[in-house]
Design an enzyme around this catalytic site. Sequence first.
Site, PDB file in Angstrom:
ATOM      1  N   THR A  44     -40.706 -38.793   5.054  1.00 18.91           N
ATOM      2  CA  THR A  44     -41.942 -39.546   4.813  1.00 18.91           C
ATOM      3  C   THR A  44     -41.705 -40.772   3.954  1.00 18.91           C
ATOM      4  O   THR A  44     -42.359 -41.805   4.137  1.00 18.91           O
ATOM      5  CB  THR A  44     -42.987 -38.634   4.138  1.00 18.91           C
ATOM      6  OG1 THR A  44     -43.318 -37.567   5.028  1.00 18.91           O
ATOM      7  CG2 THR A  44     -44.253 -39.396   3.791  1.00 18.91           C
ATOM      8  N   TYR A  58     -48.764 -39.965  10.439  1.00 19.62           N
ATOM      9  CA  TYR A  58     -47.869 -41.109  10.426  1.00 19.62           C
ATOM     10  C   TYR A  58     -46.558 -40.748  11.114  1.00 19.62           C
ATOM     11  O   TYR A  58     -46.330 -39.598  11.507  1.00 19.62           O
ATOM     12  CB  TYR A  58     -47.605 -41.548   8.984  1.00 19.62           C
ATOM     13  CG  TYR A  58     -47.124 -40.421   8.107  1.00 19.62           C
ATOM     14  CD1 TYR A  58     -45.791 -40.047   8.061  1.00 19.62           C
ATOM     15  CD2 TYR A  58     -48.038 -39.698   7.335  1.00 19.62           C
ATOM     16  CE1 TYR A  58     -45.362 -38.990   7.286  1.00 19.62           C
ATOM     17  CE2 TYR A  58     -47.620 -38.638   6.544  1.00 19.62           C
ATOM     18  CZ  TYR A  58     -46.282 -38.291   6.530  1.00 19.62           C
ATOM     19  OH  TYR A  58     -45.867 -37.233   5.770  1.00 19.62           O
ATOM     20  N   THR A 124     -39.961 -34.068   2.757  1.00 20.27           N
ATOM     21  CA  THR A 124     -40.319 -33.019   1.811  1.00 20.27           C
ATOM     22  C   THR A 124     -40.353 -31.620   2.420  1.00 20.27           C
ATOM     23  O   THR A 124     -40.287 -30.631   1.686  1.00 20.27           O
ATOM     24  CB  THR A 124     -41.692 -33.312   1.179  1.00 20.27           C
ATOM     25  OG1 THR A 124     -42.682 -33.397   2.211  1.00 20.27           O
ATOM     26  CG2 THR A 124     -41.658 -34.611   0.393  1.00 20.27           C
ATOM     27  N   ASP A 125     -40.438 -31.509   3.742  1.00 24.07           N
ATOM     28  CA  ASP A 125     -40.610 -30.186   4.344  1.00 24.07           C
ATOM     29  C   ASP A 125     -39.449 -29.244   4.039  1.00 24.07           C
ATOM     30  O   ASP A 125     -39.652 -28.048   3.804  1.00 24.07           O
ATOM     31  CB  ASP A 125     -40.788 -30.306   5.857  1.00 24.07           C
ATOM     32  CG  ASP A 125     -42.164 -30.832   6.237  1.00 24.07           C
ATOM     33  OD1 ASP A 125     -43.011 -30.957   5.340  1.00 24.07           O
ATOM     34  OD2 ASP A 125     -42.385 -31.115   7.431  1.00 24.07           O
ATOM     35  N   LYS A 197     -41.964 -26.469  -2.544  1.00 24.85           N
ATOM     36  CA  LYS A 197     -43.121 -27.252  -2.118  1.00 24.85           C
ATOM     37  C   LYS A 197     -44.335 -26.332  -2.113  1.00 24.85           C
ATOM     38  O   LYS A 197     -44.331 -25.287  -1.466  1.00 24.85           O
ATOM     39  CB  LYS A 197     -42.887 -27.853  -0.733  1.00 24.85           C
ATOM     40  CG  LYS A 197     -43.991 -28.805  -0.280  1.00 24.85           C
ATOM     41  CD  LYS A 197     -43.638 -29.482   1.044  1.00 24.85           C
ATOM     42  CE  LYS A 197     -44.739 -30.465   1.451  1.00 24.85           C
ATOM     43  NZ  LYS A 197     -44.418 -31.182   2.706  1.00 24.85           N
ATOM     44  N   GLU A 318     -38.590  -1.041  -4.154  1.00 27.69           N
ATOM     45  CA  GLU A 318     -39.401  -0.621  -3.013  1.00 27.69           C
ATOM     46  C   GLU A 318     -38.569  -0.034  -1.878  1.00 27.69           C
ATOM     47  O   GLU A 318     -39.096   0.310  -0.830  1.00 27.69           O
ATOM     48  CB  GLU A 318     -40.216  -1.810  -2.496  1.00 27.69           C
ATOM     49  CG  GLU A 318     -41.294  -2.294  -3.447  1.00 27.69           C
ATOM     50  CD  GLU A 318     -42.354  -1.231  -3.706  1.00 27.69           C
ATOM     51  OE1 GLU A 318     -42.711  -0.516  -2.755  1.00 27.69           O
ATOM     52  OE2 GLU A 318     -42.809  -1.115  -4.861  1.00 27.69           O
TER      53      GLU A 318
END
Length: 361
Positions: A44, A58, A124-125, A197, A318
Amino acid sequence: MPSLTSTRALLAAFGLAAAMATAQAQTAANMKLPNVTILATGGTIAGTGATSTTTVGYTAATVGVDTLIKAVPELQKVAHVSGEQVFQIASENMGNEQWLALAKRVNALLAKPDVDGIVITHGTDTLEETAYFLDLVVKSRKPVVLVGSMRPSTAMSADGPINLYNAVITAGSQDAVGKGVLVVMNDQINAARDVTKTNTTTTDTFKTPELGMLGYVIAGQPHFYRAALRKHTADTEFDVSSLNALPQVDIAYTYANVGPVAVNALVAAGARGLVHAGVGDGSLPAKVRPALSAAREKGVIVVRSSRVGQGIVARNGEANDDQLDFVVSDTLNPQKARILLMLALTKTGSTKEIQRMFYTY
């Protein structure tokens, strides 16, 4: 009393001396500036939109590194900056091949005495994943800083320029040496291992929710308040210099009413490792446990992680990990547990050794 002519000559001489002193001081200041290389991968921060108000919808990865650098002329005041276009992709397309190429290039540059730090512009992903991969394989204590933006370069109040400026300042700072790979966005400094993120669109998306950020970049200076204690960069045992591929490791996500289909399909597709993104403390649903156990019997390394996003996955909590011969992810989220498991599998197939690595890194 000196004549008017001699007075003018004297003033001219003083003016020339002052100008020369200023020029020399400026030259000395420039010589002291750090040398920072910007490696651009797209994302981006290099994106463009149809209008100045286009902040979604975009096109990512359209602007080259030279344009990014020229858009922030203030960079020249804080570092000697050079740029390389390594990739030009949206970060959802980042993969093992790109990681290996990027890591090798970073290590080659940091080995040069005239490179003081590196900034990597990134979408950023998957930025947190690339950052953690580099945190494990970079063989230098020099600063490596990943940076992105949540708004494209054409947007009103785009966050890319200030983020890039702060990233270059941090990469050129002696205070950042030995801190591991960093993520600098929104005036904040976070450690690669722990940052994630947290929001799909807002500019403050990158956070370390539980353990906290390392510091701020304020008024052109990085300010550190803590450091990441897990081993990283030059202190790790991982070496990608001779690697051309990474072992296949996949993530199986758990939810209410989940069945064994995903686990069985991933094993059938050739997974050497599986990260189970369990509910809660990495709990194993009754319908999935037999499939994971069968996968381990076939030699697949199984790591119990959690989809929760915070907290420790406790060994033998667990599930009886000793009996099942599973590994637990400690505080790593599933996507980062996958990265460590891939690298671990380049060194060993021992679950005890791999568990040690998860407690070390």
